[in-house]
Design a protein around this motif. Structure first.
Motif, PDB file in Angstrom:
ATOM      1  N   GLY A 137      38.934  39.114  35.655  1.00 17.28           N
ATOM      2  CA  GLY A 137      39.191  39.996  34.598  1.00 17.28           C
ATOM      3  C   GLY A 137      39.424  41.241  35.293  1.00 17.28           C
ATOM      4  N   TYR A 138      39.703  42.431  34.526  1.00 19.32           N
ATOM      5  CA  TYR A 138      40.023  43.945  35.098  1.00 19.32           C
ATOM      6  C   TYR A 138      38.966  44.895  34.513  1.00 19.32           C
ATOM      7  N   PHE A 139      38.323  45.552  35.657  1.00 15.04           N
ATOM      8  CA  PHE A 139      37.205  46.492  35.382  1.00 15.04           C
ATOM      9  C   PHE A 139      37.410  47.560  36.346  1.00 15.04           C
ATOM     10  N   GLU A 140      37.574  48.669  35.681  1.00 15.81           N
ATOM     11  CA  GLU A 140      38.104  49.842  36.718  1.00 15.81           C
ATOM     12  C   GLU A 140      37.078  49.991  37.708  1.00 15.81           C
ATOM     13  N   GLU A 141      35.895  50.476  37.381  1.00 17.04           N
ATOM     14  CA  GLU A 141      34.675  50.707  38.512  1.00 17.04           C
ATOM     15  C   GLU A 141      34.762  49.719  39.697  1.00 17.04           C
ATOM     16  N   MET A 142      35.153  48.376  39.226  1.00 12.90           N
ATOM     17  CA  MET A 142      35.240  47.342  40.493  1.00 12.90           C
ATOM     18  C   MET A 142      36.615  47.617  41.043  1.00 12.90           C
ATOM     19  N   ASN A 143      37.616  47.905  40.403  1.00 11.05           N
ATOM     20  CA  ASN A 143      38.824  48.130  40.932  1.00 11.05           C
ATOM     21  C   ASN A 143      38.654  49.429  41.994  1.00 11.05           C
ATOM     22  N   LYS A 144      38.222  50.491  41.717  1.00 12.28           N
ATOM     23  CA  LYS A 144      38.006  51.655  42.507  1.00 12.28           C
ATOM     24  C   LYS A 144      37.157  51.380  43.906  1.00 12.28           C
ATOM     25  N   ILE A 145      36.293  50.812  43.604  1.00 20.10           N
ATOM     26  CA  ILE A 145      35.462  50.210  44.899  1.00 20.10           C
ATOM     27  C   ILE A 145      36.197  49.647  45.861  1.00 20.10           C
ATOM     28  N   VAL A 146      36.945  48.568  45.207  1.00 20.94           N
ATOM     29  CA  VAL A 146      37.797  47.869  46.325  1.00 20.94           C
ATOM     30  C   VAL A 146      39.088  48.519  46.818  1.00 20.94           C
ATOM     31  N   LYS A 147      39.778  49.602  46.172  1.00 19.72           N
ATOM     32  CA  LYS A 147      40.692  50.519  46.764  1.00 19.72           C
ATOM     33  C   LYS A 147      40.123  51.466  47.648  1.00 19.72           C
ATOM     34  N   ILE A 157      43.586  40.414  43.969  1.00 19.88           N
ATOM     35  CA  ILE A 157      44.433  39.374  42.993  1.00 19.88           C
ATOM     36  C   ILE A 157      43.428  39.527  41.841  1.00 19.88           C
ATOM     37  N   PHE A 158      44.193  39.242  40.638  1.00 19.67           N
ATOM     38  CA  PHE A 158      43.441  39.178  39.462  1.00 19.67           C
ATOM     39  C   PHE A 158      43.967  37.818  38.690  1.00 19.67           C
ATOM     40  N   ALA A 159      42.727  37.296  38.085  1.00 20.61           N
ATOM     41  CA  ALA A 159      43.016  35.938  37.739  1.00 20.61           C
ATOM     42  C   ALA A 159      43.899  36.336  36.282  1.00 20.61           C
ATOM     43  N   PRO A 160      44.953  36.040  35.977  1.00 20.13           N
ATOM     44  CA  PRO A 160      45.643  36.401  35.020  1.00 20.13           C
ATOM     45  C   PRO A 160      45.452  35.799  33.582  1.00 20.13           C
ATOM     46  N   TYR A 161      44.646  34.723  33.583  1.00 16.91           N
ATOM     47  CA  TYR A 161      44.188  33.651  32.404  1.00 16.91           C
ATOM     48  C   TYR A 161      42.640  33.938  32.189  1.00 16.91           C
ATOM     49  N   SER A 162      42.132  34.875  32.950  1.00 19.17           N
ATOM     50  CA  SER A 162      40.668  35.202  32.577  1.00 19.17           C
ATOM     51  C   SER A 162      40.271  35.190  31.189  1.00 19.17           C
TER      52      SER A 162
END
Length: 431
Positions: A137-147, A157-162
């Motif tokens: 899935g997509y969660f902005e806070e998780m994305n910021k930590i990884v970036k 990578i993001f599971a597109p069929y989550s």
């Protein structure tokens, strides 16, 4: 040469040219049709990654999409991101020749992820390898930590069929889906119950779907890894990684071929999540644990060949599915090799879909109290040690029927579709 003969030659040449032109036009029309139907994607990336110093990239990706659910706009957008090159190439332009790729798979527990990322930043040799972070899935806070990661090459990578990306359709919640223990014949609802009479929960089945999609994508889909000949190490967002973990797993993956013919993998920690190891002067062979496990493409091919066993076993847990049906189907002992002292530890207090919300949720006092001793900072596996084998261990074994949660035929089919999505017929996509 007679005029008639010259005319015949000209007509024959014209017909050949016309044939070539027609075939070329048909080819263009076919490519256009495939593009329109989703079988071929022409993907262009631009402004999303400009701040990372990445210029526009274009790729032609051919994937067998038949059977997969119709994607949402967010799903399509995230799938395009999967083909972006790794970040930090300016800081770490080259990978070590004998590197072991790391894959960290996460959901939405940012407090956990911060701890894992901090522990990884202190791992000896981490700058030599590629870290892939797989998101369910997509969660902005998780994305910021990884970036924010700057200590190695990192690829998201993001599971597109989550299920988390499909609020109104399968694999998320569909209108008319059966709930809990609904009787389809009475409620006129959709779905197949599990062995205990319970209908699917999208949040629960996402655990197994994500792991299986990730494995197929990492081994057979990504340009960076689909021809990787070495081992890949898999960790989760609630695994604390010790400074010596990478050097230890490098040594263990080399030793398993020499020391343990029945070892399919190497592990950073005991299969008993509460154990920090025996402290003996010996290597340990036991059942494959789910904390910091590494295997190679040969093992993946064996696992992939058991797709039906994996996809039809009525348990929403990927690891229990592996223990109860996939590993036993190999026809002999299946062990992992590890050291006598853990190089990773499970610290999570909550389940997969908890841990977000208030600051420090599911972590004592907002932090993890794991003691790191000097022996945990250096390689503490000895290649001269003998191997102690645990032939009989407690836990899930062949014959266990599963905890359920995985009875819906739609989940079975989606799982099977993941197993073939990077194949054209029976041939993997070329490098």
């Amino acid at each position: 040469m007679s005029l008639d003969r010259k005319n015949r030659i000209k007509h024959a040449a014209f017909r050949r040219i016309l044939h070539v032109v027609v075939v070329a036009l048909l080819g263009v029309l076919l490519l256009f049709f495939l593009w329109r139907t989703g079988s071929v994607y022409h993907i262009t990336w631009d402004s999303d990654e400009v701040d990372e110093g990445i210029v526009q990239h274009t790729a032609l990706v051919s994937i067998e999409k038949s059977g997969l659910p119709k994607q949402t706009k967010l799903s399509v957008s995230l799938e395009k991101r999967n083909w972006l090159p790794p970040r930090n190439l300016d800081l770490f332009p080259n990978l070590a020749e004998d590197h072991i790729t790391l894959v960290l798979y996460v959901h939405n527990r940012p407090q956990y992820l911060k701890v894992v990322v901090e522990s990884l930043s202190k791992v000896e040799g981490i700058g030599e390898t590629l870290l892939i972070v797989s998101h369910d899935g997509y969660f902005e806070e998780m994305n910021k930590i990884v970036k924010s990661i700057r200590f190695c090459q990192v690829k998201q990578i993001f599971a597109p069929y989550s299920p988390h990306l499909f609020p109104n359709s399968f694999p998320g919640v569909s209108p008319g889906d059966c709930q809990q223990k609904d009787d389809p014949s009475k409620k006129h609802c959709k779905g197949n119950p599990d062995q205990y009479g319970n209908h699917r929960s999208p949040k629960i089945v996402s655990l197994k779907h994500h792991w299986w999609w990730m494995m197929n994508t990492v081994w057979d889909g990504l340009k960076e890894t689909r021809q990787h000949s070495g081992h890949i190490l898999f960790i989760e967002e609630d695994h604390f990684i010790f400074p010596n973990a990478y050097r230890n797993i490098q040594l263990l993956t080399k030793l398993k071929a020499q020391k343990c013919s029945d070892c399919y993998a190497a592990n950073l920690a005991p299969s008993d999540v509460n154990s920090r190891g025996e402290g003996w002067a010996s290597l340990i062979a036991e059942k494959i644990g789910n904390i910091g496990y590494a295997f190679n493409r040969t093992v993946w091919r064996k696992i992939h060949s058991r797709a039906r066993e994996f996809c039809f076993f009525d348990d929403y847990n990927w690891d229990i599915t592996m223990w109860a049906t996939v590993y036993p189907s190999f026809g002999g002992p299946v062990y992992t090799l590890r050291g006598p002292r853990a190089s990773a530890a499970h610290f999570g207090k909550c389940g997969l879909h908890q841990g977000q919300g208030e600051q420090g949720a599911c972590i004592d006092n907002g932090s993890v109290n794991i003691a790191i001793e000097e022996v945990d900072r250096i390689t503490n596996v000895n290649s001269d040690w003998e191997v102690h084998i645990y032939k009989r261990q407690s836990g899930y074994q062949a014959g266990f029927k599963g905890w359920g949660g995985w009875g819906d035929m739609r989940d079975h089919q989606l799982c099977l579709d993941f197993a073939k999505m990077y194949y054209l017929g029976s041939t993997p996509l070329p490098g």
